[in-house]
Motif scaffolding. Structure first.
Motif, PDB file in Angstrom:
ATOM      1  N   ASP A  30       0.825  -1.204   0.000  1.00 39.06           N
ATOM      2  CA  ASP A  30       0.000   0.000   0.000  1.00 39.06           C
ATOM      3  C   ASP A  30       0.865   1.262   0.000  1.00 39.06           C
ATOM      4  O   ASP A  30       1.778   1.400   0.819  1.00 39.06           O
ATOM      5  CB  ASP A  30      -0.906   0.002   1.233  1.00 39.06           C
ATOM      6  CG  ASP A  30      -1.871   1.176   1.231  1.00 39.06           C
ATOM      7  OD1 ASP A  30      -2.426   1.498   0.170  1.00 39.06           O
ATOM      8  OD2 ASP A  30      -2.058   1.784   2.310  1.00 39.06           O
ATOM      9  N   GLY A  31       0.583   2.147  -0.936  1.00 40.27           N
ATOM     10  CA  GLY A  31       1.329   3.395  -1.046  1.00 40.27           C
ATOM     11  C   GLY A  31       2.534   3.322  -1.967  1.00 40.27           C
ATOM     12  O   GLY A  31       3.141   4.350  -2.278  1.00 40.27           O
ATOM     13  N   GLY A  33       3.977   3.136  -5.427  1.00 41.02           N
ATOM     14  CA  GLY A  33       3.582   3.319  -6.820  1.00 41.02           C
ATOM     15  C   GLY A  33       4.481   2.610  -7.800  1.00 41.02           C
ATOM     16  O   GLY A  33       4.059   2.242  -8.898  1.00 41.02           O
ATOM     17  N   THR A  34       5.749   2.398  -7.401  1.00 43.64           N
ATOM     18  CA  THR A  34       6.707   1.700  -8.261  1.00 43.64           C
ATOM     19  C   THR A  34       7.235   0.481  -7.519  1.00 43.64           C
ATOM     20  O   THR A  34       7.608   0.563  -6.341  1.00 43.64           O
ATOM     21  CB  THR A  34       7.875   2.613  -8.661  1.00 43.64           C
ATOM     22  OG1 THR A  34       8.487   3.156  -7.470  1.00 43.64           O
ATOM     23  CG2 THR A  34       7.376   3.766  -9.522  1.00 43.64           C
ATOM     24  N   ARG A  50       0.157  -0.700 -10.535  1.00 40.18           N
ATOM     25  CA  ARG A  50       1.422  -0.076 -10.151  1.00 40.18           C
ATOM     26  C   ARG A  50       2.353  -0.061 -11.373  1.00 40.18           C
ATOM     27  O   ARG A  50       2.142  -0.784 -12.343  1.00 40.18           O
ATOM     28  CB  ARG A  50       2.125  -0.855  -9.028  1.00 40.18           C
ATOM     29  CG  ARG A  50       1.227  -1.431  -7.949  1.00 40.18           C
ATOM     30  CD  ARG A  50       0.608  -0.359  -7.078  1.00 40.18           C
ATOM     31  NE  ARG A  50      -0.372  -0.941  -6.176  1.00 40.18           N
ATOM     32  CZ  ARG A  50      -0.152  -1.230  -4.894  1.00 40.18           C
ATOM     33  NH1 ARG A  50       1.049  -1.009  -4.385  1.00 40.18           N
ATOM     34  NH2 ARG A  50      -1.112  -1.731  -4.137  1.00 40.18           N
ATOM     35  N   THR A  51       3.376   0.749 -11.295  1.00 35.33           N
ATOM     36  CA  THR A  51       4.447   0.683 -12.282  1.00 35.33           C
ATOM     37  C   THR A  51       5.419  -0.388 -11.817  1.00 35.33           C
ATOM     38  O   THR A  51       6.050  -0.248 -10.760  1.00 35.33           O
ATOM     39  CB  THR A  51       5.158   2.041 -12.406  1.00 35.33           C
ATOM     40  OG1 THR A  51       4.222   3.027 -12.831  1.00 35.33           O
ATOM     41  CG2 THR A  51       6.299   1.948 -13.413  1.00 35.33           C
ATOM     42  N   ASP A  88       9.783   2.363  -5.053  1.00 32.33           N
ATOM     43  CA  ASP A  88       9.153   2.482  -3.734  1.00 32.33           C
ATOM     44  C   ASP A  88       9.208   1.173  -2.959  1.00 32.33           C
ATOM     45  O   ASP A  88       9.308   1.175  -1.726  1.00 32.33           O
ATOM     46  CB  ASP A  88       7.681   2.897  -3.890  1.00 32.33           C
ATOM     47  CG  ASP A  88       7.517   4.256  -4.512  1.00 32.33           C
ATOM     48  OD1 ASP A  88       8.380   5.131  -4.260  1.00 32.33           O
ATOM     49  OD2 ASP A  88       6.534   4.468  -5.264  1.00 32.33           O
TER      50      ASP A  88
END
Length: 245
Positions: A30-31, A33-34, A50-51, A88
């Protein structure tokens, strides 16, 4: 030869994503993005939305990735081809026990991402699984040679270790997936996609499977494991390890 170039044929047909494990993986991410999906295999647990960049050393596994899968780079966990703090989160699902130098690979996870999510398992618990206990005790030596979830959690400095029980109708055909469906193990295609079988001498596996077949025919397996038939899930030792910088 990379291990899964040899044993990964047919992997995508049997090692299918199960949402009951994907959901806690997504919750842990969670949170983020990559995401770097390390040891991604066929991409079964690549997080949607997501990426994602996948890292996978096996050509056989890469060739089974479905259309639309995230981009994949052929590389190993011990030398991830990205800069420090590049993403991330780093994700590693049921792969650390195959790494040549797992501690170096874990250090790489810590290098490239502030959030690390690793799905591993307690290797000692496999001794309690009926397949090992009653039919293939030789597998225990292999499993005990692998890093356990506690070892990985310690190396990562884990914040959370979450048990992931195996539902009786689990769709990802990992080694203990058929704990309540023993006849499934008679199918060589099912055995082929579980490394515990694939890395055990074929003659040893065939001997154990012959005993299992006889016990299924006689009803002995059901007598010995009647309590399991009442259970909806089984704790085979799988753990989701979450570590934040």
């Amino acid at each position: 030869m990379v291990l899964y170039d040899e044993i990964g044929v047919g992997y995508a047909a049997h090692r299918r994503t199960d949402s009951r494990w994907l959901t806690p993986v997504l919750d842990a991410l969670d949170g983020a993005g990559t995401v770097l999906d390390v040891g991604s295999g066929t991409g079964s647990y690549a997080p949607p939305g997501r990426t994602v960049l996948a890292v996978e050393p096996s050509v056989a596994m890469i060739g089974q990735r479905p259309p639309g899968s995230p981009p994949v780079v052929r590389a190993v966990a011990e030398a991830l081809p990205v800069r420090d703090d590049a993403v991330d989160a780093a994700l590693a699902v049921l792969t650390v026990h195959h790494w040549t130098d797992w501690r170096r690979g874990v250090a790489e996870l810590r290098r490239v991402a502030p959030l690390r999510v690793v799905l591993a398992y307690d290797t000692a618990r496999i001794a309690d699984f009926w397949m090992v206990r009653d039919y293939l005790p030789e597998i225990l030596r292999l499993e005990l040679s692998r890093p356990s979830s506690d070892d990985i959690a310690d190396a990562l400095g884990a914040d959370v270790v979450l048990p992931l029980p195996v539902p009786w109708d689990f769709t990802d055909a990992l080694f203990p997936a058929h704990w309540r469906r023993p006849a499934a193990y008679l199918d060589p295609r099912v055995r082929r996609v579980a490394s515990a079988f694939a890395q055990t001498p074929a003659a040893v596996v065939e001997r154990g499977i012959a005993r299992l077949r006889a016990d299924l025919d006689s009803g002995r397996w059901h007598e010995n494991n009647a309590a399991l038939l009442e259970e909806k899930e089984y704790d085979a030792g799988f753990r989701l390890v979450v570590s934040r910088a």
